[in-house]
Design a protein around this motif. Structure first.
Motif, short mmCIF file in Angstrom:
data_model
loop_
_atom_site.label_atom_id
_atom_site.label_comp_id
_atom_site.label_asym_id
_atom_site.label_seq_id
_atom_site.Cartn_x
_atom_site.Cartn_y
_atom_site.Cartn_z
N LEU A 160 0.82 -1.20 0.00
CA LEU A 160 0.00 0.00 0.00
C LEU A 160 0.86 1.26 0.00
CD1 LEU A 160 -2.90 1.18 0.20
CD2 LEU A 160 -2.61 1.16 2.69
N TYR A 161 0.56 2.15 -0.92
CA TYR A 161 1.26 3.43 -1.05
C TYR A 161 0.48 4.54 -0.35
CZ TYR A 161 3.40 7.38 -3.66
OH TYR A 161 4.03 8.53 -4.03
N LYS A 162 -0.82 4.60 -0.58
CA LYS A 162 -1.66 5.61 0.08
C LYS A 162 -3.12 5.19 -0.04
CE LYS A 162 -2.30 8.73 -3.86
NZ LYS A 162 -2.32 10.15 -4.27
N GLU A 163 -3.97 5.82 0.75
CA GLU A 163 -5.39 5.54 0.70
C GLU A 163 -6.19 6.81 0.95
OE1 GLU A 163 -4.67 5.87 4.92
OE2 GLU A 163 -3.58 4.76 3.41
N ARG A 164 -7.42 6.81 0.46
CA ARG A 164 -8.27 7.97 0.71
C ARG A 164 -9.74 7.59 0.58
NH1 ARG A 164 -6.46 9.57 -4.74
NH2 ARG A 164 -8.25 9.96 -6.11
N ILE A 165 -10.57 8.42 1.20
CA ILE A 165 -12.02 8.37 1.02
C ILE A 165 -12.39 9.61 0.23
CG2 ILE A 165 -14.27 8.36 2.14
CD1 ILE A 165 -12.75 7.40 4.72
N ASN A 166 -13.11 9.44 -0.85
CA ASN A 166 -13.61 10.59 -1.62
C ASN A 166 -15.09 10.79 -1.30
OD1 ASN A 166 -11.17 10.97 -2.86
ND2 ASN A 166 -11.88 10.59 -4.94
N PHE A 167 -15.42 12.00 -0.88
CA PHE A 167 -16.81 12.37 -0.62
C PHE A 167 -17.22 13.33 -1.74
CE2 PHE A 167 -14.64 11.70 3.37
CZ PHE A 167 -15.53 10.98 4.16
N LYS A 168 -18.12 12.91 -2.59
CA LYS A 168 -18.63 13.84 -3.61
C LYS A 168 -20.07 14.16 -3.23
CE LYS A 168 -17.14 13.69 -7.86
NZ LYS A 168 -16.94 13.44 -9.31
N SER A 169 -20.23 15.23 -2.45
CA SER A 169 -21.55 15.64 -1.97
C SER A 169 -22.35 16.25 -3.11
CB SER A 169 -21.41 16.64 -0.83
OG SER A 169 -20.69 16.06 0.24
N PRO A 170 -23.67 16.42 -2.95
CA PRO A 170 -24.45 17.10 -3.99
C PRO A 170 -23.80 18.44 -4.37
CG PRO A 170 -25.91 16.16 -2.36
CD PRO A 170 -24.52 15.96 -1.83
N GLY A 171 -23.58 18.63 -5.64
CA GLY A 171 -22.90 19.83 -6.10
C GLY A 171 -21.39 19.73 -6.05
N GLY A 172 -20.87 18.61 -5.53
CA GLY A 172 -19.42 18.43 -5.44
C GLY A 172 -18.77 18.48 -6.81
N GLY A 173 -17.58 19.07 -6.87
CA GLY A 173 -16.94 19.33 -8.14
C GLY A 173 -16.34 18.12 -8.81
N PRO A 174 -15.91 18.28 -10.06
CA PRO A 174 -15.33 17.18 -10.83
C PRO A 174 -13.88 16.92 -10.42
CG PRO A 174 -15.20 19.20 -12.09
CD PRO A 174 -15.94 19.55 -10.82
N HIS A 175 -13.39 15.76 -10.82
CA HIS A 175 -11.96 15.49 -10.82
C HIS A 175 -11.55 15.55 -12.29
CE1 HIS A 175 -11.60 13.32 -6.66
NE2 HIS A 175 -11.97 14.59 -6.57
N ALA A 176 -10.62 16.42 -12.59
CA ALA A 176 -10.28 16.69 -13.98
C ALA A 176 -9.50 15.54 -14.60
CB ALA A 176 -9.47 17.99 -14.07
N ALA A 177 -9.46 15.53 -15.92
CA ALA A 177 -8.77 14.47 -16.66
C ALA A 177 -7.28 14.47 -16.32
CB ALA A 177 -8.98 14.68 -18.15
N LYS A 199 -27.76 13.29 -3.60
CA LYS A 199 -27.18 12.39 -2.61
C LYS A 199 -25.66 12.35 -2.75
CE LYS A 199 -31.23 9.34 -2.41
NZ LYS A 199 -31.73 7.95 -2.60
N THR A 200 -24.99 12.14 -1.62
CA THR A 200 -23.53 12.05 -1.63
C THR A 200 -23.09 10.74 -2.26
OG1 THR A 200 -23.29 13.43 0.33
CG2 THR A 200 -21.48 11.94 -0.16
N ARG A 201 -22.02 10.80 -3.05
CA ARG A 201 -21.42 9.61 -3.67
C ARG A 201 -20.05 9.40 -3.05
NH1 ARG A 201 -17.46 9.74 -8.33
NH2 ARG A 201 -16.33 10.06 -6.38
N ARG A 202 -19.92 8.33 -2.23
CA ARG A 202 -18.66 8.05 -1.55
C ARG A 202 -17.96 6.85 -2.20
NH1 ARG A 202 -21.06 6.55 4.00
NH2 ARG A 202 -22.44 5.53 2.49
N ILE A 203 -16.66 6.97 -2.35
CA ILE A 203 -15.84 5.86 -2.79
C ILE A 203 -14.57 5.84 -1.96
CG2 ILE A 203 -16.70 5.81 -5.17
CD1 ILE A 203 -14.25 7.34 -6.02
N ILE A 204 -13.92 4.68 -1.87
CA ILE A 204 -12.62 4.61 -1.24
C ILE A 204 -11.60 4.16 -2.27
CG2 ILE A 204 -13.53 4.23 1.07
CD1 ILE A 204 -12.82 1.28 0.81
N TYR A 205 -10.39 4.70 -2.14
CA TYR A 205 -9.29 4.41 -3.06
C TYR A 205 -8.11 3.86 -2.28
CZ TYR A 205 -10.63 6.85 -7.42
OH TYR A 205 -11.23 7.24 -8.59
N GLY A 206 -7.44 2.88 -2.83
CA GLY A 206 -6.13 2.47 -2.37
C GLY A 206 -5.18 2.48 -3.55
N VAL A 207 -3.97 2.98 -3.35
CA VAL A 207 -2.95 2.99 -4.38
C VAL A 207 -1.79 2.11 -3.89
CG1 VAL A 207 -1.38 4.38 -5.78
CG2 VAL A 207 -3.60 5.32 -5.07
N TYR A 208 -1.28 1.26 -4.79
CA TYR A 208 -0.26 0.27 -4.42
C TYR A 208 0.93 0.37 -5.36
CZ TYR A 208 -4.06 -1.60 -1.65
OH TYR A 208 -5.08 -1.72 -0.73
#
Length: 268
Positions: free
Chosen positions: A101-118, A224-233
């Motif tokens: 494991l290199y790093k981990e995070r929780i992404n919270f994209k709440s209503p109106g939450g902005g994009p993640h760019a290309a 509604k909020t869209r939650r995801i979790i990420y792990g990078v290895y």
């Protein structure tokens, strides 16, 4: 002693992986998604602390939580998810060597939450200064796990399909906002010429993809909020880099390499 990597994926999945640099594994954590949802609710109440877990907020709404990183040292359940056999064995199989494991995070994209760019993740990792990815280094791999349904409306992941695993191209970047020079993304003129594929996911689904794969997501236009979790290895053969990554990030959380495709309000 060379470790034997157990095969867990079907031949068709491995073929798709080699041809596209990502693979969708439906229902990988279907039986645990409610448990993880509760853990995320718990973690989201923790008082922000850049010395421990690291909280970031929406670029255009600094009061709105955008993501949390480095939480597994403080949460045994999440540590078991990110470092347990289910994920690590899959990542190691796709990496063709032992992963760490290199790093981990929780992404919270709440209503109106902005994009993640290309962007391509690798630009923010070890090979960001290269003209192309090094063919002699196995790429870092990310796993995305949906906690909530990810749809076209709430900003599911989008990728460039037919991006072979051996495509070493690093796409040109630009800073789209003169008043935010640290925020970088793939050049808009190039992004507009690429083909993008939306990848909706259900709670418990997983997507694994390489640091070389161009990807993005759009704003959350739902209520509604869209939650995801990420792990990078990363490949263990190049070392366990997690501790140094977070040490460096704490020294300058606003460094441009931490803003590649992931806009957030300036951190103190």
């Amino acid at each position: 002693m060379t470790q034997t990597i157990t095969t867990k994926l079907a031949d068709s999945q491995l073929k798709f992986w080699k041809e596209n640099s990502y693979v969708h594994i439906p229902g990988l954590f279907k039986d645990r998604v409610d448990q993880m949802s509760g853990w995320i609710d718990e973690i989201s109440t923790w008082k922000p602390s850049m010395d421990q877990w690291m909280c970031y907020y929406e670029m255009d709404n600094p009061e709105q939580l955008s993501r949390i990183e480095n939480f597994i040292p403080y949460h045994a359940g999440m540590k078991e998810i990110f470092t347990g056999d289910t994920i690590v064995s899959l990542i190691s199989e796709l990496m063709n060597e032992q992963a760490v494991l290199y790093k981990e995070r929780i992404n919270f994209k709440s209503p109106g939450g902005g994009p993640h760019a290309a962007h391509q993740d690798g630009v923010a990792y070890e090979q960001g200064e290269n003209a192309a990815f090094d063919p002699n280094i196995n790429p870092y791999l990310s796993i995305l796990i949906s906690i909530d349904e990810a749809t076209e409306e709430n900003g599911c992941l989008q990728v460039v399909p037919d991006w072979p695993i051996d495509n070493l191209e690093i796409l040109p970047m630009e800073a789209p906002y003169p008043d935010r020079p640290d925020y970088m993304k793939i050049k808009q003129s190039l992004e507009d010429r690429l083909t993008w594929k939306k990848l909706p996911t259900q709670p418990g689904d997983a997507l694994i993809f390489t640091e070389r794969l161009p990807h993005r997501s759009e704003p959350n236009l739902s209520d509604k909020t869209r939650r995801i979790i990420y792990g990078v290895y990363n490949p263990l053969s190049v070392g366990d880099k997690r501790k140094k990554y977070y040490q460096d990030k704490r020294k300058n959380p606003n460094d441009p390499r931490y803003m590649v495709g992931n806009p957030h309000a300036p951190s103190e």
